[in-house]
Motif scaffolding. Structure first.
Motif, PDB file in Angstrom:
ATOM      1  N   HIS A  20     -40.682  12.621  -0.780  1.00 26.06           N
ATOM      2  CA  HIS A  20     -39.791  13.237   0.206  1.00 26.06           C
ATOM      3  C   HIS A  20     -38.377  13.329  -0.365  1.00 26.06           C
ATOM      4  CE1 HIS A  20     -42.893  13.045   3.208  1.00 26.06           C
ATOM      5  NE2 HIS A  20     -42.934  11.721   3.201  1.00 26.06           N
ATOM      6  N   ARG A  21     -38.022  12.365  -1.157  1.00 29.65           N
ATOM      7  CA  ARG A  21     -36.656  12.253  -1.662  1.00 29.65           C
ATOM      8  C   ARG A  21     -36.397  13.221  -2.814  1.00 29.65           C
ATOM      9  NH1 ARG A  21     -33.860   6.622  -3.796  1.00 29.65           N
ATOM     10  NH2 ARG A  21     -32.004   7.578  -4.731  1.00 29.65           N
ATOM     11  N   GLN A  22     -35.174  13.734  -2.860  1.00 28.67           N
ATOM     12  CA  GLN A  22     -34.704  14.575  -3.957  1.00 28.67           C
ATOM     13  C   GLN A  22     -33.870  13.719  -4.915  1.00 28.67           C
ATOM     14  OE1 GLN A  22     -34.774  18.151  -4.234  1.00 28.67           O
ATOM     15  NE2 GLN A  22     -35.680  18.703  -2.275  1.00 28.67           N
ATOM     16  N   PHE A  23     -33.943  14.057  -6.203  1.00 31.08           N
ATOM     17  CA  PHE A  23     -33.165  13.350  -7.224  1.00 31.08           C
ATOM     18  C   PHE A  23     -32.399  14.394  -8.034  1.00 31.08           C
ATOM     19  CE2 PHE A  23     -37.103  11.115  -6.378  1.00 31.08           C
ATOM     20  CZ  PHE A  23     -36.664   9.845  -6.051  1.00 31.08           C
ATOM     21  N   ASP A  24     -31.090  14.373  -7.947  1.00 30.86           N
ATOM     22  CA  ASP A  24     -30.310  15.369  -8.672  1.00 30.86           C
ATOM     23  C   ASP A  24     -30.107  14.942 -10.121  1.00 30.86           C
ATOM     24  OD1 ASP A  24     -28.597  13.259  -8.240  1.00 30.86           O
ATOM     25  OD2 ASP A  24     -26.882  14.490  -7.687  1.00 30.86           O
ATOM     26  N   GLY A  25     -29.786  15.918 -10.964  1.00 32.83           N
ATOM     27  CA  GLY A  25     -29.477  15.619 -12.360  1.00 32.83           C
ATOM     28  C   GLY A  25     -30.703  15.254 -13.181  1.00 32.83           C
ATOM     29  N   ASP A  26     -30.439  14.625 -14.332  1.00 30.42           N
ATOM     30  CA  ASP A  26     -31.510  14.212 -15.228  1.00 30.42           C
ATOM     31  C   ASP A  26     -32.324  13.089 -14.591  1.00 30.42           C
ATOM     32  OD1 ASP A  26     -30.480  16.015 -17.006  1.00 30.42           O
ATOM     33  OD2 ASP A  26     -29.480  14.521 -18.253  1.00 30.42           O
ATOM     34  N   VAL A  27     -33.641  13.149 -14.761  1.00 32.48           N
ATOM     35  CA  VAL A  27     -34.514  12.139 -14.174  1.00 32.48           C
ATOM     36  C   VAL A  27     -35.567  11.708 -15.185  1.00 32.48           C
ATOM     37  CG1 VAL A  27     -34.219  12.821 -11.762  1.00 32.48           C
ATOM     38  CG2 VAL A  27     -36.003  13.904 -13.157  1.00 32.48           C
ATOM     39  N   MET A  28     -36.061  10.488 -14.973  1.00 36.51           N
ATOM     40  CA  MET A  28     -37.082   9.929 -15.851  1.00 36.51           C
ATOM     41  C   MET A  28     -38.125   9.193 -15.010  1.00 36.51           C
ATOM     42  SD  MET A  28     -36.515   7.328 -19.040  1.00 36.51           S
ATOM     43  CE  MET A  28     -37.867   6.729 -20.040  1.00 36.51           C
ATOM     44  N   PRO A  29     -39.153   9.896 -14.502  1.00 35.89           N
ATOM     45  CA  PRO A  29     -40.269   9.189 -13.889  1.00 35.89           C
ATOM     46  C   PRO A  29     -40.963   8.279 -14.900  1.00 35.89           C
ATOM     47  CG  PRO A  29     -40.278  11.502 -13.252  1.00 35.89           C
ATOM     48  CD  PRO A  29     -39.269  11.351 -14.352  1.00 35.89           C
ATOM     49  N   CYS A  45     -34.609  21.620  -5.880  1.00 30.75           N
ATOM     50  CA  CYS A  45     -35.697  21.353  -6.834  1.00 30.75           C
ATOM     51  C   CYS A  45     -35.502  19.990  -7.474  1.00 30.75           C
ATOM     52  CB  CYS A  45     -35.764  22.448  -7.901  1.00 30.75           C
ATOM     53  SG  CYS A  45     -36.404  24.021  -7.312  1.00 30.75           S
ATOM     54  N   GLY A  46     -35.353  18.960  -6.640  1.00 31.59           N
ATOM     55  CA  GLY A  46     -35.096  17.636  -7.174  1.00 31.59           C
ATOM     56  C   GLY A  46     -36.184  16.619  -6.896  1.00 31.59           C
ATOM     57  N   ARG A  47     -37.349  17.085  -6.455  1.00 33.49           N
ATOM     58  CA  ARG A  47     -38.421  16.153  -6.150  1.00 33.49           C
ATOM     59  C   ARG A  47     -39.259  15.850  -7.400  1.00 33.49           C
ATOM     60  NH1 ARG A  47     -41.245  18.906  -1.010  1.00 33.49           N
ATOM     61  NH2 ARG A  47     -42.059  16.799  -0.593  1.00 33.49           N
ATOM     62  N   VAL A  48     -40.044  14.787  -7.316  1.00 31.75           N
ATOM     63  CA  VAL A  48     -41.010  14.469  -8.355  1.00 31.75           C
ATOM     64  C   VAL A  48     -42.362  14.278  -7.680  1.00 31.75           C
ATOM     65  CG1 VAL A  48     -39.303  13.437  -9.884  1.00 31.75           C
ATOM     66  CG2 VAL A  48     -40.510  11.996  -8.245  1.00 31.75           C
ATOM     67  N   GLY A  49     -43.436  14.418  -8.459  1.00 29.33           N
ATOM     68  CA  GLY A  49     -44.746  14.349  -7.850  1.00 29.33           C
ATOM     69  C   GLY A  49     -45.815  13.815  -8.772  1.00 29.33           C
ATOM     70  N   THR A  60     -38.836  19.594  -9.198  1.00 34.65           N
ATOM     71  CA  THR A  60     -39.688  20.519  -8.471  1.00 34.65           C
ATOM     72  C   THR A  60     -39.249  20.660  -7.020  1.00 34.65           C
ATOM     73  OG1 THR A  60     -41.980  20.982  -7.817  1.00 34.65           O
ATOM     74  CG2 THR A  60     -41.341  18.676  -7.930  1.00 34.65           C
ATOM     75  N   ARG A  61     -39.584  21.813  -6.442  1.00 35.08           N
ATOM     76  CA  ARG A  61     -39.332  22.063  -5.022  1.00 35.08           C
ATOM     77  C   ARG A  61     -40.462  21.502  -4.166  1.00 35.08           C
ATOM     78  NH1 ARG A  61     -38.111  27.412  -5.281  1.00 35.08           N
ATOM     79  NH2 ARG A  61     -35.883  26.963  -5.423  1.00 35.08           N
ATOM     80  N   GLY A  62     -41.638  21.336  -4.766  1.00 35.54           N
ATOM     81  CA  GLY A  62     -42.774  20.825  -4.012  1.00 35.54           C
ATOM     82  C   GLY A  62     -43.850  21.880  -3.858  1.00 35.54           C
ATOM     83  N   TRP A  63     -44.402  21.979  -2.668  1.00 37.52           N
ATOM     84  CA  TRP A  63     -45.524  22.874  -2.404  1.00 37.52           C
ATOM     85  C   TRP A  63     -45.068  24.096  -1.623  1.00 37.52           C
ATOM     86  CZ3 TRP A  63     -50.108  23.165  -4.527  1.00 37.52           C
ATOM     87  CH2 TRP A  63     -51.117  23.931  -3.918  1.00 37.52           C
TER      88      TRP A  63
END
Length: 207
Positions: free
Chosen positions: A58-67, A172-176, A87-90
């Motif tokens: 549900h949460r958005q993460f701005d900028g560079d990310v590292m899952p 477009c800050g989500r991860v999945g 990603t924006r999601g579905w």
């Protein structure tokens, strides 16, 4: 630390963690397809059709990310340990994933490890140099730093993708996480802000 382009990358600030001890996966995730269960420290996704079962934070993460997470392809399946970031999601109207980067191990129908920019898949990087073994758990570190997307497995960078026009839309800050006609187990999911250290671009003679 892992190498991404001309930088050394390590986990920095911890932005999010799900240890999958709560059986209610929907508290942190939107389930858009497939059968998903959580609890006892694991999250399992199952999708038996020729398509994808995907969940998104549900949460958005701005900028560079590292899952950063642990993943296993559950035998007898052998394909598609998948995830997404930036990603924006579905897209429910299109019945497909919306804009974002989709990545995975043993995918693309021919056992490739790779990253693709979605939709359109006009920009992708695939390799057959790394193939995951069903039943074996892997430590996956992935994401985007600047214009470079990356996948590292068990501390070794296995592929990078340079995007001259990276996805930067604020929504477009989500991860999945995902599976495609397979069953996948995930553990200890975290999202970090990557810590970036420029690597020394020089050699010292060994002779």
């Amino acid at each position: 630390m892992i190498y991404v382009g001309k930088n050394l990358i390590a986990p920095g600030e911890l932005l999010f963690r799900d240890d999958f001890t709560d059986p209610d996966l929907t508290k942190n995730w939107e389930i858009t397809g497939g059968a998903w269960t959580s609890g006892d420290g694991t999250c399992v996704g199952v999708y038996r059709e020729n398509g994808g079962g995907l969940i998104y934070t549900h949460r958005q993460f701005d900028g560079d990310v590292m899952p950063d997470f642990l993943g296993t392809i559950i035998p007898p399946c052998h394909n598609d340990l998948n995830w997404s970031f930036r990603t924006r999601g579905w897209d429910y109207a299109a019945h497909d994933a919306d804009a974002g980067y989709i990545a995975g191990l043993n995918g693309w129908y021919i056992d490739r490890t790779g990253i693709e920019k979605y939709p359109g898949c006009y920009l992708q990087a695939l390799t057959e140099a790394f193939k995951a073994e069903p039943g074996r758990e892997y430590h996956i570190q992935t994401g985007i730093v600047g214009t470079t997307c990356f996948i590292a497995v068990d501390g070794q960078t296995v592929i990078t993708l340079s995007d001259p026009d990276p996805i930067t839309a604020p929504d477009c800050g989500r991860v999945g996480l995902g599976t495609y006609c397979s069953q996948i187990r995930f553990r200890d999911f975290r999202v970090y802000r990557p810590a970036v250290t420029p690597a020394a671009m020089s050699y010292t003679p060994d002779f």
